[in-house]
Design an enzyme around this catalytic site. Sequence first.
Site, PDB file in Angstrom:
ATOM      1  N   ASN A 197      -4.870  12.768   1.071  1.00  0.00           N
ATOM      2  CA  ASN A 197      -4.032  11.822   1.821  1.00  0.00           C
ATOM      3  C   ASN A 197      -4.936  11.063   2.794  1.00  0.00           C
ATOM      4  OD1 ASN A 197      -1.394  10.724   2.455  1.00  0.00           O
ATOM      5  ND2 ASN A 197      -1.516  11.804   4.401  1.00  0.00           N
ATOM      6  N   LYS A 198      -4.361  10.189   3.570  1.00  0.00           N
ATOM      7  CA  LYS A 198      -5.115   9.339   4.486  1.00  0.00           C
ATOM      8  C   LYS A 198      -6.109  10.128   5.329  1.00  0.00           C
ATOM      9  CE  LYS A 198      -4.962   5.776   4.671  1.00  0.00           C
ATOM     10  NZ  LYS A 198      -5.933   5.002   3.855  1.00  0.00           N
ATOM     11  N   ARG A 248      -7.616  -0.163  -6.612  1.00  0.00           N
ATOM     12  CA  ARG A 248      -7.832   0.926  -5.650  1.00  0.00           C
ATOM     13  C   ARG A 248      -8.019   2.241  -6.427  1.00  0.00           C
ATOM     14  NH1 ARG A 248      -4.200   1.217  -0.430  1.00  0.00           N
ATOM     15  NH2 ARG A 248      -6.056   2.338   0.282  1.00  0.00           N
ATOM     16  N   GLN A 306      -1.997   2.383  10.147  1.00  0.00           N
ATOM     17  CA  GLN A 306      -0.704   2.352   9.434  1.00  0.00           C
ATOM     18  C   GLN A 306       0.391   3.064  10.227  1.00  0.00           C
ATOM     19  OE1 GLN A 306      -3.633   3.026   7.993  1.00  0.00           O
ATOM     20  NE2 GLN A 306      -3.682   2.500   5.832  1.00  0.00           N
ATOM     21  N   ASP A 345      -1.673  10.925  -1.758  1.00  0.00           N
ATOM     22  CA  ASP A 345      -2.086   9.889  -2.710  1.00  0.00           C
ATOM     23  C   ASP A 345      -2.483  10.472  -4.051  1.00  0.00           C
ATOM     24  OD1 ASP A 345      -2.596   8.694   0.110  1.00  0.00           O
ATOM     25  OD2 ASP A 345      -2.433   7.022  -1.296  1.00  0.00           O
ATOM     26  N   ARG A 369       0.869  -1.173   0.000  1.00  0.00           N
ATOM     27  CA  ARG A 369       0.000   0.000   0.000  1.00  0.00           C
ATOM     28  C   ARG A 369       0.909   1.227   0.000  1.00  0.00           C
ATOM     29  NH1 ARG A 369       2.430   1.631   3.684  1.00  0.00           N
ATOM     30  NH2 ARG A 369       0.934   3.290   3.892  1.00  0.00           N
ATOM     31  N   GLY A 370       0.276   2.399  -0.037  1.00  0.00           N
ATOM     32  CA  GLY A 370       1.073   3.619  -0.208  1.00  0.00           C
ATOM     33  C   GLY A 370       1.111   3.930  -1.690  1.00  0.00           C
ATOM     34  N   ALA A 371       0.844   5.208  -2.026  1.00  0.00           N
ATOM     35  CA  ALA A 371       0.641   5.562  -3.436  1.00  0.00           C
ATOM     36  C   ALA A 371       1.800   5.151  -4.362  1.00  0.00           C
ATOM     37  CB  ALA A 371       0.353   7.058  -3.531  1.00  0.00           C
TER      38      ALA A 371
HETATM   39  O1  MRU Z   1      -4.398   3.284   2.414  1.00  0.00           O
HETATM   40  P1  MRU Z   1      -2.910   3.420   2.306  1.00  0.00           P
HETATM   41  O2  MRU Z   1      -2.157   2.775   3.414  1.00  0.00           O
HETATM   42  O3  MRU Z   1      -2.416   2.968   0.940  1.00  0.00           O
HETATM   43  O4  MRU Z   1      -2.664   4.977   2.393  1.00  0.00           O
HETATM   44  C1  MRU Z   1      -1.352   5.491   2.305  1.00  0.00           C
HETATM   45  C2  MRU Z   1      -1.278   6.940   2.567  1.00  0.00           C
HETATM   46  O5  MRU Z   1      -2.261   7.605   2.798  1.00  0.00           O
HETATM   47  C3  MRU Z   1       0.077   7.582   2.460  1.00  0.00           C
HETATM   48  O6  MRU Z   1       0.158   8.677   3.310  1.00  0.00           O
HETATM   49  C4  MRU Z   1       0.244   8.056   1.012  1.00  0.00           C
HETATM   50  O7  MRU Z   1       0.153   6.993   0.118  1.00  0.00           O
HETATM   51  C5  MRU Z   1       1.487   8.815   0.794  1.00  0.00           C
HETATM   52  S1  MRU Z   1       2.795   7.728   0.789  1.00  0.00           S
HETATM   53  C6  MRU Z   1       4.168   7.857   0.308  1.00  0.00           C
END
Ligand code: MRU
Length: 365
Positions: free
Chosen positions: A252-253, A89, A201, A242, A52-54
């Site tokens: 973002n999250k 996603r 996370q 993201d 996960r993570g963009a």
């Molecule tokens: O749902 P996730 O765990 O994929 O969400 C990740 C985030 O929100 C991160 O902050 C975002 O991807 C930036 S990461 C380098």
Amino acid sequence: MNVNGKKYTSIWIEKDNRVFIIDQRWLPHEFKIVELTTINDFAVSIRDMWVRGAPLIGVTAAFGFAKSMQYDSSDKSLEETKSILLSTRPTAVNLHWAVKIMYELLIKADQDNRAEIALGKAKDILKRDIQSNNQIGKNGYEIIKNIINKKNNDKINILTHCNAGWLATVDWGTATSPIYYAKEKGANIHVFVDETRPRNQGAQLTTWELSHNDISHDLIVDNAGGHLMQHNEIDLVLVGSDRTSSNGDVCNKIGTYLKALSAYDNDIPFYVALPSSTIDWNIKDGVKNIPIEERDPSEVNYVQGRDTSNNIIKVDIAPERTKSRNPAFDVTPSRLVSGLITEHGIFDANYASLQNLKKLSYGNI
Ligand code: MRU
């Protein structure tokens, strides 16, 4: 970065081009490595958040094309690969970015060469991710250095949300990269980590990677940030993104927006670290137009952890009949963003400034 003193990236290639990932579902309790072989493996690993993570899901999707072309390089397979990966996603634009690059390259290529071309391009995308994040670290360090200078070399306290660390990228991370770089430079740095409900996370991933890389940190509940800011315990908020719109709104999250509001109210700099692949040049108004993933409500009602017998279990925390909502991201309007730290430098969060970034970043992979 380090895991028990050994260098790892979150995804890597071994002999015969086998693709491996760290399966992040079990951290911090178990460190599991998984090989991805079929397109279904790649899709499931993104959808069910083994990765996960963009930036990382973009890189994983690129290798999904490479493996898929190895088994079947027909036009039909190419179309299917594209639609399977795009359905995993919705919010992180890096996934769309990587899929577009791979698809447009492969549809033009001779079928017999597609597997080799796809693998080469996926490797380029992986390499570019590491380089970009490394550069984000160096660029973001300037902000940290300025604050340290203003504080006469006293400790700097940084608040971060979710995991924008090396686990969310191939290496270094986005928001964590300036932190790791500052640590290398000998800065006295402390990180407050939001636990980041519902999937935690922050509690499970960011704390884990900071511990393994000797960064001083405290885990806090999601609602503590505002209080710490009011009492001068935070010097800087540093998060990832993201999807960032062309006018500088930052998705973002979930919960990031509330941190930005608190930072604004307390006159604390709020910076967002992101590679230029996270910018969606087609969207001007992030609040209106960025698609927000709604995840399974069970993630709100159940929390995963380890019991006293060391088993990883899920426990319910709400009455059985209580329904939940689970929007996974929110958008922070550009007016609350102090700046965007990218691989090409630090940019103001507005349309005119980002047009300069576009000139530097467009089509360079
Ligand atoms: O749902 P996730 O765990 O994929 O969400 C990740 C985030 O929100 C991160 O902050 C975002 O991807 C930036 S990461 C380098």
